[in-house]
Design a protein around this motif. Structure first.
Motif, PDB file in Angstrom:
ATOM      1  N   UNK A  70      14.365  -3.314  -3.971  1.00  0.00           N
ATOM      2  CA  UNK A  70      14.431  -4.141  -2.509  1.00  0.00           C
ATOM      3  C   UNK A  70      13.208  -3.359  -1.608  1.00  0.00           C
ATOM      4  N   UNK A  71      13.358  -2.275  -1.621  1.00  0.00           N
ATOM      5  CA  UNK A  71      12.090  -1.652  -0.856  1.00  0.00           C
ATOM      6  C   UNK A  71      10.771  -1.859  -1.534  1.00  0.00           C
ATOM      7  N   UNK A  72      10.407  -1.996  -2.940  1.00  0.00           N
ATOM      8  CA  UNK A  72       9.050  -2.622  -3.345  1.00  0.00           C
ATOM      9  C   UNK A  72       8.737  -3.825  -3.043  1.00  0.00           C
ATOM     10  N   UNK A  73       9.972  -4.813  -3.103  1.00  0.00           N
ATOM     11  CA  UNK A  73       9.708  -6.385  -2.988  1.00  0.00           C
ATOM     12  C   UNK A  73       9.718  -6.282  -1.282  1.00  0.00           C
ATOM     13  N   UNK A  74      10.236  -5.632  -0.463  1.00  0.00           N
ATOM     14  CA  UNK A  74       9.899  -5.940   1.069  1.00  0.00           C
ATOM     15  C   UNK A  74       8.333  -5.187   1.199  1.00  0.00           C
ATOM     16  N   UNK A  75       8.161  -4.200   0.664  1.00  0.00           N
ATOM     17  CA  UNK A  75       6.659  -3.850   0.751  1.00  0.00           C
ATOM     18  C   UNK A  75       5.767  -5.014   0.502  1.00  0.00           C
ATOM     19  N   UNK A  76       6.073  -5.351  -0.532  1.00  0.00           N
ATOM     20  CA  UNK A  76       5.009  -6.613  -1.163  1.00  0.00           C
ATOM     21  C   UNK A  76       4.996  -7.688  -0.419  1.00  0.00           C
ATOM     22  N   UNK A  77       6.072  -7.800   0.392  1.00  0.00           N
ATOM     23  CA  UNK A  77       6.151  -9.033   1.481  1.00  0.00           C
ATOM     24  C   UNK A  77       5.235  -8.916   2.429  1.00  0.00           C
ATOM     25  N   UNK A  78       5.447  -7.668   3.013  1.00  0.00           N
ATOM     26  CA  UNK A  78       4.761  -7.397   4.324  1.00  0.00           C
ATOM     27  C   UNK A  78       3.078  -7.188   3.773  1.00  0.00           C
ATOM     28  N   UNK A  79       2.621  -6.741   2.654  1.00  0.00           N
ATOM     29  CA  UNK A  79       1.321  -7.030   1.949  1.00  0.00           C
ATOM     30  C   UNK A  79       0.882  -8.363   2.157  1.00  0.00           C
ATOM     31  N   UNK A  80       1.869  -9.238   1.521  1.00  0.00           N
ATOM     32  CA  UNK A  80       1.273 -10.646   1.554  1.00  0.00           C
ATOM     33  C   UNK A  80       0.859 -11.024   3.049  1.00  0.00           C
ATOM     34  N   UNK A  81       1.794 -10.601   3.983  1.00  0.00           N
ATOM     35  CA  UNK A  81       1.526 -11.137   5.459  1.00  0.00           C
ATOM     36  C   UNK A  81       0.248 -10.380   5.620  1.00  0.00           C
ATOM     37  N   UNK A  82      -0.157  -9.239   5.457  1.00  0.00           N
ATOM     38  CA  UNK A  82      -1.044  -8.490   5.902  1.00  0.00           C
ATOM     39  C   UNK A  82      -2.516  -9.135   5.222  1.00  0.00           C
ATOM     40  N   UNK A  83      -2.349  -9.506   4.160  1.00  0.00           N
ATOM     41  CA  UNK A  83      -3.468 -10.143   3.402  1.00  0.00           C
ATOM     42  C   UNK A  83      -3.874 -11.643   4.057  1.00  0.00           C
ATOM     43  N   UNK A  84      -2.823 -12.300   4.407  1.00  0.00           N
ATOM     44  CA  UNK A  84      -2.856 -13.527   5.397  1.00  0.00           C
ATOM     45  C   UNK A  84      -3.735 -13.325   6.433  1.00  0.00           C
ATOM     46  N   UNK A  85      -3.306 -12.323   7.116  1.00  0.00           N
ATOM     47  CA  UNK A  85      -3.969 -11.748   8.410  1.00  0.00           C
ATOM     48  C   UNK A  85      -5.264 -11.730   8.287  1.00  0.00           C
TER      49      UNK A  85
END
Length: 441
Positions: A70-85
């Motif tokens: 879960x920790x790694x998947x949540x980290x990936x989700x945050x990175x996806x939001x950052x990339x979009x930003x």
């Protein structure tokens, strides 16, 4: 990715308490997951956890392992939001037309790679935004864990100070009455000494009571500060990456300052206060307490379930960890008054009711003076009932006085000629046996 699938994916990576992507996620018995900081803040209020969970179950778990998946998947989700930003037009360098992917630690700004190598920034420390943000999200929970441990330590101390404050005046009053009673047993009338002794005791009691109240207030304040800082760190970790990076240094400075403000509990201790003639009076009842050869009580488990054996090897419960063993005294007491002294570096004597098979009678109890070390302090206590004694620990010789008719058991600091405590209204019936504890006090 289909928008509906994306929403489901994001929902599964969202903590049901803070409604943000998981931060250091833990999974409890029922299978539901929470941010560790959220779980810690709410684990005592299980109604909150149950209300936000589908299964409505509660848990007693506290020490949980991080759910790495879960920790790694949540980290990936945050990175996806950052990339979009970062793909937005505002994050493109007007000078070089490059995406601002670097974070300057000095002026807390976003830079493209070419800007970070410019003369203006070349001496500054830079790092990729996504790496810097996740590094702080890893570091923050470790700081929060330290805060949580400090908060629990503060809570334990607060509970201890609250108990001491609530009982302190009654304890001082009982001690005043016990010392007054000792003076009234003297043949010589020591009215002036008695008044000075009791007045000093009252003054010390009032001063310590004030210290306890002040300590309690400091710890209550610390409790609020620690919880507030914990929540601030948690909220900081859920902020957008750029905002997290820009504010993280300031909150770490506040964190360090707060840890330096930790409040230590008061160590309340009344002075010994010698009583003139106390030892002369008790010496008139002096007797001896000799042990019975080869009849040992080995201390293991509860004091009320001590067993006796002729040899340590005969008892399967005796282990190398049984550092203390006790022996019955040769003489039983059925009536009268008896006084004896023991050297603390060799033994301590207590009184107990002896049953069949040489066991101690739990119903009659044990009348003893004990010592427990907490941190750098040694706390005395007496039993039947259990009472903490806020007086100095005797350093060499302990006097014990048993009054069968008066149904009292007294402990005396021989070197200071002072009363430690008199157990009143002892619930015992003769014969009573001394138990000599062969261990350091």
């Amino acid at each position: 990715m289909n928008s509906e699938i994306l929403q489901v994916f994001q929902r599964e990576l969202t903590c049901p308490i803070c409604m943000n992507y998981f931060l250091d996620p833990v999974t409890i018995e029922c299978g539901h997951s929470f941010c560790r900081p959220c779980f810690y803040l709410n684990w005592q209020d299980m109604a909150v956890l149950a209300q936000r969970s589908i299964c409505k179950k509660t848990t007693r778990q506290r020490n949980l392992k991080t759910d790495i998946c879960l920790k790694n998947m949540a980290s990936f989700a945050r990175k996806a939001s950052l990339w979009q930003f970062l793909r937005s037009e505002e994050q493109i360098s007007g000078m070089h037309g490059e995406t601002k992917k670097m974070f300057c630690e000095v002026d807390k700004s976003l830079l493209c790679l070419l800007c970070s190598n410019s003369q203006e920034h070349q001496n500054h420390r830079h790092c990729p935004i996504e790496w810097a943000a996740e590094e702080r999200r890893v570091r923050a929970p470790k700081k929060m864990q330290s805060l949580w441990e400090k908060a629990w330590e503060n809570l334990r101390n607060l509970n201890m100070e609250t108990t001491r404050t609530r009982c302190w005046k009654d304890y001082v009053s009982l001690r005043i009455e016990a010392i007054r009673a000792e003076y009234h047993k003297m043949v010589a009338f020591l009215h002036e000494e008695e008044q000075h002794h009791l007045e000093r005791l009252r003054k010390e009691g009032e001063d310590i009571f004030q210290q306890l109240n002040e300590s309690k207030a400091r710890m209550e304040h610390s409790r609020e500060l620690l919880r507030g800082m914990y929540e601030d760190l948690k909220q900081m970790c859920h902020k957008a990456d750029v905002e997290l990076l820009q504010a993280f240094g300031d909150i770490l400075h506040r964190y360090g300052s707060l840890l330096l403000q930790a409040s230590e509990p008061v160590n309340p201790e009344l002075s010994a206060g010698p009583i003139t003639g106390l030892l002369d009076r008790l010496s008139g009842f002096r007797g001896k307490c000799q042990p019975i050869a080869n009849r040992h009580i080995f201390l293991h488990g509860d004091l009320r379930s001590m067993n006796v054996g002729c040899d340590p090897q005969d008892d399967p419960d005796i282990t190398a960890k049984s550092e203390c063993f006790l022996v019955w005294g040769a003489q039983a007491f059925t009536s009268g008054k008896h006084y004896w002294e023991v050297h603390l570096l060799v033994s301590v004597t207590i009184i107990g009711k002896r049953r069949q098979n040489d066991k101690v009678d739990g119903e009659e109890g044990l009348f003893l003076l004990g010592c427990v070390k907490e941190d750098s302090h040694c706390n005395l206590f007496t039993t039947s009932p259990l009472v903490v004694q806020y007086v100095p620990r005797p350093t060499s010789t302990l006097g014990l006085f048993l009054d069968c008719e008066g149904r009292t058991m007294s402990f005396v600091d021989v070197d200071q000629s002072s009363l430690i405590y008199t157990i009143p209204n002892c619930s015992f019936s003769p014969p009573l046996w001394p138990i000599i504890c062969c261990n350091h006090f």
